[in-house]
Motif scaffolding. Structure first.
Motif, short mmCIF file in Angstrom:
data_model
loop_
_atom_site.label_atom_id
_atom_site.label_comp_id
_atom_site.label_asym_id
_atom_site.label_seq_id
_atom_site.Cartn_x
_atom_site.Cartn_y
_atom_site.Cartn_z
N LYS A 58 27.16 61.95 1.01
CA LYS A 58 26.61 61.85 2.37
C LYS A 58 27.55 60.81 3.19
N THR A 59 27.97 59.95 2.37
CA THR A 59 28.76 58.65 3.08
C THR A 59 30.09 58.61 2.65
N GLY A 60 30.04 58.97 1.24
CA GLY A 60 31.71 58.64 0.72
C GLY A 60 32.73 59.43 0.99
N ALA A 61 32.24 61.00 1.62
CA ALA A 61 33.18 62.04 1.49
C ALA A 61 34.06 61.76 2.60
N LEU A 62 33.26 61.64 3.86
CA LEU A 62 34.30 61.25 5.00
C LEU A 62 34.97 60.00 4.81
N LEU A 63 34.55 58.92 4.26
CA LEU A 63 35.15 57.54 4.09
C LEU A 63 36.63 58.04 3.02
N GLU A 64 36.24 58.79 2.16
CA GLU A 64 37.58 59.22 1.06
C GLU A 64 38.47 60.08 1.88
N TYR A 65 38.14 60.89 2.88
CA TYR A 65 38.86 61.70 3.50
C TYR A 65 39.67 60.61 4.47
N ALA A 66 38.95 59.89 5.15
CA ALA A 66 39.82 59.17 5.89
C ALA A 66 41.01 58.09 5.24
N VAL A 67 40.67 57.73 3.97
CA VAL A 67 41.68 56.89 3.40
C VAL A 67 42.79 57.68 2.75
N THR A 68 42.37 58.79 2.08
CA THR A 68 43.36 59.86 1.58
C THR A 68 44.21 60.91 2.32
N ALA A 69 43.74 61.06 3.67
CA ALA A 69 44.18 62.32 4.38
C ALA A 69 45.84 61.86 4.73
N PRO A 70 46.15 60.74 5.00
CA PRO A 70 47.48 60.72 5.11
C PRO A 70 48.46 60.89 3.89
N LEU A 71 48.02 60.89 2.69
CA LEU A 71 48.59 61.42 1.61
C LEU A 71 49.66 62.41 1.87
N CYS A 72 49.09 63.60 2.49
CA CYS A 72 49.51 64.80 2.69
C CYS A 72 50.70 64.78 3.56
N LEU A 73 51.06 63.62 4.15
CA LEU A 73 52.21 63.47 4.84
C LEU A 73 53.32 62.45 4.50
N ALA A 74 53.02 61.88 3.38
CA ALA A 74 53.74 60.98 2.66
C ALA A 74 54.31 61.18 1.15
N GLN A 75 55.37 60.60 1.03
CA GLN A 75 56.04 60.57 -0.28
C GLN A 75 55.32 59.56 -1.30
N ALA A 76 54.25 59.87 -1.94
CA ALA A 76 53.71 58.75 -2.68
C ALA A 76 53.55 59.50 -4.06
N ASP A 77 53.94 58.46 -5.13
CA ASP A 77 53.79 58.74 -6.62
C ASP A 77 52.23 58.84 -7.00
N ALA A 78 52.06 59.23 -8.23
CA ALA A 78 50.70 59.55 -8.79
C ALA A 78 49.88 58.22 -8.79
N ALA A 79 50.48 57.15 -9.20
CA ALA A 79 49.66 56.04 -9.33
C ALA A 79 49.25 55.55 -7.84
N VAL A 80 49.84 55.71 -6.98
CA VAL A 80 49.69 55.15 -5.44
C VAL A 80 48.35 56.39 -5.09
N ARG A 81 48.63 57.50 -5.34
CA ARG A 81 47.43 58.50 -5.05
C ARG A 81 46.15 58.26 -5.76
N ARG A 82 46.43 57.87 -6.91
CA ARG A 82 45.34 57.49 -7.58
C ARG A 82 44.47 56.34 -7.33
N ALA A 83 45.24 55.33 -6.98
CA ALA A 83 44.69 54.23 -6.39
C ALA A 83 43.97 54.46 -4.97
N LEU A 84 44.49 55.15 -4.11
CA LEU A 84 43.79 55.42 -2.93
C LEU A 84 42.56 56.26 -3.10
N HIS A 85 42.54 57.19 -4.05
CA HIS A 85 41.23 57.87 -4.43
C HIS A 85 40.41 56.68 -4.98
N VAL A 86 40.51 56.12 -5.72
CA VAL A 86 39.63 54.88 -6.48
C VAL A 86 39.06 54.22 -5.30
N TYR A 87 40.06 53.51 -4.48
CA TYR A 87 39.76 52.58 -3.29
C TYR A 87 38.77 53.40 -2.39
#
Length: 290
Positions: A177-206
């Motif tokens: 209900k609340t977390g999914a849109l917040l997670e989208y907000a934090v992680t959406a820029p990943l598809c435009l970025a050159q980020a390694d697995a550790a950074v991607r994982r960290a953003l999802h955890v955050y």
């Protein structure tokens, strides 16, 4: 609020408000009552937490702000539509939103319903039209999942059913209900970025930790706050016999869980260095008053 954060929030909020106003400027041949209700639902002094988080993550990832701003506006429109619908008598039935009459109290239930429907559709149109073509489809698919049956709407359905009675059930409901849109907000820029697995994982955890912490804080504020401070009617979940983190855990334990989730967000965001904007925003969300 620390001076530097206040300046950052003011700057990003001004950019977001300008972009939202641009997108909500329609030609004269569209129904004026519908446009007025859309303006009321969106341009009404919201905190803009989701688009600010999105722009902050984009900044840390080196993503051009102009390329991701349409997605930032889209997630805010989805959030605004969900509030207009959530306040309707058939759902949470609230007369107040951000200290003002709810959209349906101002414009009537039918127009509020249409305003929400239109904002949802328009959010996808904006991403499809104005985000980089190579990434637009991914951003649309991710926003659809975050707002649909596997995200916000699914969580709202569980909330309306009132079946979340244990801590794991409550956490799962709010992750949708609340977390999914917040997670989208934090992680959406990943598809435009050159980020390694550790950074991607960290953003999802955050993002997951921030989403849970945000809802726990809402429950605490709902128990401790007033309508004047919150801008909405407090105590409705308790009166409706719905479980909250405060009713399940007690205030002290709810605040302990809030601190633990915020700490988890801190630890994951440290991958970007000490004092980065995601760390500062996590503290800001922990200390907010409404």
């Amino acid at each position: 609020m620390p001076h530097k954060l206040a300046g950052y929030l003011a700057q990003k909020t001004a950019l977001i408000e300008k972009a939202l106003a641009y997108y909500l400027a329609f030609t004269p041949d569209v129904p004026p009552g519908l446009v007025a209700a859309m303006h009321y639902a969106v341009l009404n002094g919201g905190k803009r937490i989701r688009p600010i988080l999105l722009l902050a993550a984009a900044e840390l990832l080196g993503v051009d702000e102009g390329q991701i701003m349409p997605a930032a506006c889209a997630v805010e429109m989805v959030h605004a539509y969900s509030l207009a619908h959530d306040d309707l008598p058939c759902m949470d039935d609230d007369d107040l939103r951000r200290g003002r009459p709810s959209c349906h109290k101002k414009f009537g239930e039918a127009t509020a319903l249409l305003a929400g429907d239109t904002l949802q559709a328009y959010a996808y149109e904006i991403v499809a039209r104005d985000c980089p073509p190579a990434q637009a489809l991914t951003l649309i698919a991710q926003l659809g999942r975050a707002s649909g049956v596997y995200g916000m709407a699914g969580g709202q359905a569980w909330d309306l059913a009132g079946t979340a009675r244990t801590l794991p059930e409550l956490q799962e409901m709010h992750a949708l209900k609340t977390g999914a849109l917040l997670e989208y907000a934090v992680t959406a820029p990943l598809c435009l970025a050159q980020a390694d697995a550790a950074v991607r994982r960290a953003l999802h955890v955050y993002a997951a930790a921030i989403g849970l912490a945000f809802q726990i804080k809402d429950d605490i504020l709902d128990a401790e706050g007033t309508a004047e401070i919150l801008g909405k009617t407090p105590g409705k979940d308790v009166r409706g016999h719905k479980a909250t983190y405060v009713t399940l855990l007690g205030m002290a334990k709810a605040k302990e869980l809030l601190a633990a989730e915020t700490t988890k967000a801190y630890q994951s965001a440290r991958i970007f260095g000490t004092g980065n904007i995601l760390l500062v925003l996590a503290r800001h969300l922990l200390e907010r008053k409404n």
